[in-house]
Scaffold this active site. Sequence first.
Site, PDB file in Angstrom:
ATOM      1  N   ARG A 166      -4.061   5.994  -2.893  1.00  0.00           N
ATOM      2  CA  ARG A 166      -2.805   5.619  -2.596  1.00  0.00           C
ATOM      3  C   ARG A 166      -2.335   6.573  -3.124  1.00  0.00           C
ATOM      4  O   ARG A 166      -2.377   6.996  -4.360  1.00  0.00           O
ATOM      5  CB  ARG A 166      -3.169   4.208  -3.355  1.00  0.00           C
ATOM      6  CG  ARG A 166      -3.762   3.106  -2.701  1.00  0.00           C
ATOM      7  CD  ARG A 166      -3.231   1.621  -2.654  1.00  0.00           C
ATOM      8  NE  ARG A 166      -3.776   1.035  -2.124  1.00  0.00           N
ATOM      9  CZ  ARG A 166      -4.607  -0.224  -2.471  1.00  0.00           C
ATOM     10  NH1 ARG A 166      -3.951  -1.136  -3.176  1.00  0.00           N
ATOM     11  NH2 ARG A 166      -5.316  -0.579  -1.018  1.00  0.00           N
ATOM     12  N   GLN A 185     -13.264   1.385  -1.841  1.00  0.00           N
ATOM     13  CA  GLN A 185     -13.824   0.070  -2.307  1.00  0.00           C
ATOM     14  C   GLN A 185     -15.022  -0.043  -0.914  1.00  0.00           C
ATOM     15  O   GLN A 185     -15.635   1.056  -0.491  1.00  0.00           O
ATOM     16  CB  GLN A 185     -12.606  -0.084  -0.919  1.00  0.00           C
ATOM     17  CG  GLN A 185     -11.399  -0.393  -1.376  1.00  0.00           C
ATOM     18  CD  GLN A 185     -10.059  -0.946  -0.284  1.00  0.00           C
ATOM     19  OE1 GLN A 185     -10.317  -1.130   0.726  1.00  0.00           O
ATOM     20  NE2 GLN A 185      -8.996  -1.460  -1.203  1.00  0.00           N
ATOM     21  N   ALA A 191     -13.597 -11.851   6.301  1.00  0.00           N
ATOM     22  CA  ALA A 191     -13.606  -9.983   5.648  1.00  0.00           C
ATOM     23  C   ALA A 191     -13.431 -10.537   4.580  1.00  0.00           C
ATOM     24  O   ALA A 191     -12.721 -11.043   4.090  1.00  0.00           O
ATOM     25  CB  ALA A 191     -12.129  -9.884   6.345  1.00  0.00           C
ATOM     26  N   VAL A 222      -5.946 -11.750   6.868  1.00  0.00           N
ATOM     27  CA  VAL A 222      -6.270 -12.605   7.191  1.00  0.00           C
ATOM     28  C   VAL A 222      -5.473 -13.931   7.160  1.00  0.00           C
ATOM     29  O   VAL A 222      -4.689 -14.020   6.367  1.00  0.00           O
ATOM     30  CB  VAL A 222      -7.113 -12.612   5.487  1.00  0.00           C
ATOM     31  CG1 VAL A 222      -8.562 -11.823   6.083  1.00  0.00           C
ATOM     32  CG2 VAL A 222      -6.727 -12.406   4.430  1.00  0.00           C
ATOM     33  N   HIS A 256      -6.807   2.020   2.485  1.00  0.00           N
ATOM     34  CA  HIS A 256      -7.778   0.631   1.879  1.00  0.00           C
ATOM     35  C   HIS A 256      -9.319   0.634   3.258  1.00  0.00           C
ATOM     36  O   HIS A 256      -8.454   1.989   4.336  1.00  0.00           O
ATOM     37  CB  HIS A 256      -7.801  -1.092   1.893  1.00  0.00           C
ATOM     38  CG  HIS A 256      -6.472  -0.868   3.660  1.00  0.00           C
ATOM     39  ND1 HIS A 256      -5.547  -2.613   3.682  1.00  0.00           N
ATOM     40  CD2 HIS A 256      -6.290  -0.330   4.560  1.00  0.00           C
ATOM     41  CE1 HIS A 256      -5.346  -2.942   4.664  1.00  0.00           C
ATOM     42  NE2 HIS A 256      -5.606  -1.081   5.431  1.00  0.00           N
ATOM     43  N   TRP A 277       0.515  -1.042  -0.342  1.00  0.00           N
ATOM     44  CA  TRP A 277      -0.060  -0.012  -0.131  1.00  0.00           C
ATOM     45  C   TRP A 277       0.721   1.336   0.078  1.00  0.00           C
ATOM     46  O   TRP A 277       1.562   1.606   1.058  1.00  0.00           O
ATOM     47  CB  TRP A 277      -1.051  -0.211   1.492  1.00  0.00           C
ATOM     48  CG  TRP A 277      -1.916  -1.007   1.129  1.00  0.00           C
ATOM     49  CD1 TRP A 277      -3.010  -1.016   0.748  1.00  0.00           C
ATOM     50  CD2 TRP A 277      -1.528  -1.999   1.885  1.00  0.00           C
ATOM     51  NE1 TRP A 277      -3.292  -2.382   0.862  1.00  0.00           N
ATOM     52  CE2 TRP A 277      -3.293  -2.955   1.757  1.00  0.00           C
ATOM     53  CE3 TRP A 277       0.076  -2.774   2.933  1.00  0.00           C
ATOM     54  CZ2 TRP A 277      -3.084  -4.610   2.171  1.00  0.00           C
ATOM     55  CZ3 TRP A 277      -1.076  -4.068   3.801  1.00  0.00           C
ATOM     56  CH2 TRP A 277      -1.646  -5.244   3.029  1.00  0.00           C
TER      57      TRP A 277
HETATM   58  N1  DAH Z   1      -8.349  -4.455   2.282  1.00  0.00           N
HETATM   59  C1  DAH Z   1      -7.198  -5.353   1.119  1.00  0.00           C
HETATM   60  C2  DAH Z   1      -7.047  -4.131  -0.003  1.00  0.00           C
HETATM   61  O1  DAH Z   1      -7.003  -3.129  -0.075  1.00  0.00           O
HETATM   62  C3  DAH Z   1      -8.021  -6.062   0.452  1.00  0.00           C
HETATM   63  C4  DAH Z   1      -8.698  -6.663   1.037  1.00  0.00           C
HETATM   64  C5  DAH Z   1      -8.563  -8.192   0.754  1.00  0.00           C
HETATM   65  C6  DAH Z   1      -9.959  -6.486   2.106  1.00  0.00           C
HETATM   66  C7  DAH Z   1      -8.542  -9.116   1.962  1.00  0.00           C
HETATM   67  C8  DAH Z   1     -10.107  -7.650   3.007  1.00  0.00           C
HETATM   68  C9  DAH Z   1      -9.258  -8.975   2.623  1.00  0.00           C
HETATM   69  O2  DAH Z   1     -10.654  -7.464   4.070  1.00  0.00           O
HETATM   70  O3  DAH Z   1      -9.741 -10.140   3.973  1.00  0.00           O
HETATM   71  O4  DAH Z   1      -5.678  -4.414  -0.932  1.00  0.00           O
END
Ligand code: DAH
Length: 351
Positions: free
Chosen positions: A208, A222, A319, A265, A182, A161
């Site tokens: 970003r 998002q 998630a 995760v 995010h 990120w």
């Molecule tokens: N936050 C991640 C991103 O911006 C996307 C994401 C991936 C969110 C896996 C989640 C997850 O909740 O379980 O790249």
Amino acid sequence: MTVDPLIRSLEELQARALQELSASPSADSVERWRVAYLGRKGHLTLVLRGLGSLAPEERRAVGAAANRVKALLEESLARAEEAIKSAELHALAEQGRLDVTLPGRPVPLGRLHPTTQIVREICAAFVSMGFQVVEGPEVEWDRYNFEMLNIPKDHPARDMWDTFWIDRVDEHGERPMLLRTHTSPMQIRIMESTRPPVRVVVPGKCYRYEATDATHESQFYQVEGLAVDDGITFADMKGTLYEFARLLFGSERRVRFRCDYFPFVEPGAEMSIDCFACNGQGCRICKGTGWIEIMGAGMVNPRVLEGVGYDSSKYTGFAFGLGPERIAMLKHGIDDIRLFYSNDLRFLGQF
Ligand code: DAH
């Protein structure tokens, strides 16, 4: 002298006047008639003026008769004027100058931005499955955006990120604030303030520090999702996300989960749907693979649960995070994400 000849000539005057009036076809001729009979030098006015030269009893009889004639002529005049006015309106309508059957002029109508529309559609799909919609801040703490999501200060995953940092340094010489990269930090904020069961989706803007191109914007949306409860399994996640794919992309869709890595995760996955444009045959939209990746997902890492004070031996959860502009691009065949922020009405007017 008898009054009979005078009364008779008044009667003749009345008959002549009424006959002429009925033969007056226009507003002009009616006005001429009014002047001729009732005007200051009109026939009837002259008779009334002449009354002065009569003897008193004659005057009374002829005066009464003359006033009756006058009243009758005035009444007839009013009726004739009325009739001419309505005939004129009628003629105007006949000519078609007032065509009430013409279609109206279109009133320009505003509409919702395509991003707003797709965000609402995505949220509605999850709301139909019992999720709540929650929003959170775009200026965020490092602690929520990274650390409590199992991404400590020097973790190499931070490179996933590119971050806009807020120019403020704390007592350790660190910059503790940023523009959220995010919507995942909302997972932490929600779990910190509630106990399970949790079922939320979080739509919102993210940032970003990246060069923009057809598929990247430094500012984008998002939608985050989080479900935590006693006994939630990976199968619950697959079922929920499968249902979501069917709601958005049609009931024939198939889905595919493959391993992916996100620090918050474990296990982590990326979810794809079979291409709705070619039904999985391979085309331009799916870049020949037959599959389209639509989101990241996974089981909430126990370290994240422990960090917010949830007992990870009792509670589990899943998630996910997805990009609504990307979903809209896939659905509508839009080939440049920058169109969403260019305010070009020729683009926006299509949705
Ligand atoms: N936050 C991640 C991103 O911006 C996307 C994401 C991936 C969110 C896996 C989640 C997850 O909740 O379980 O790249």
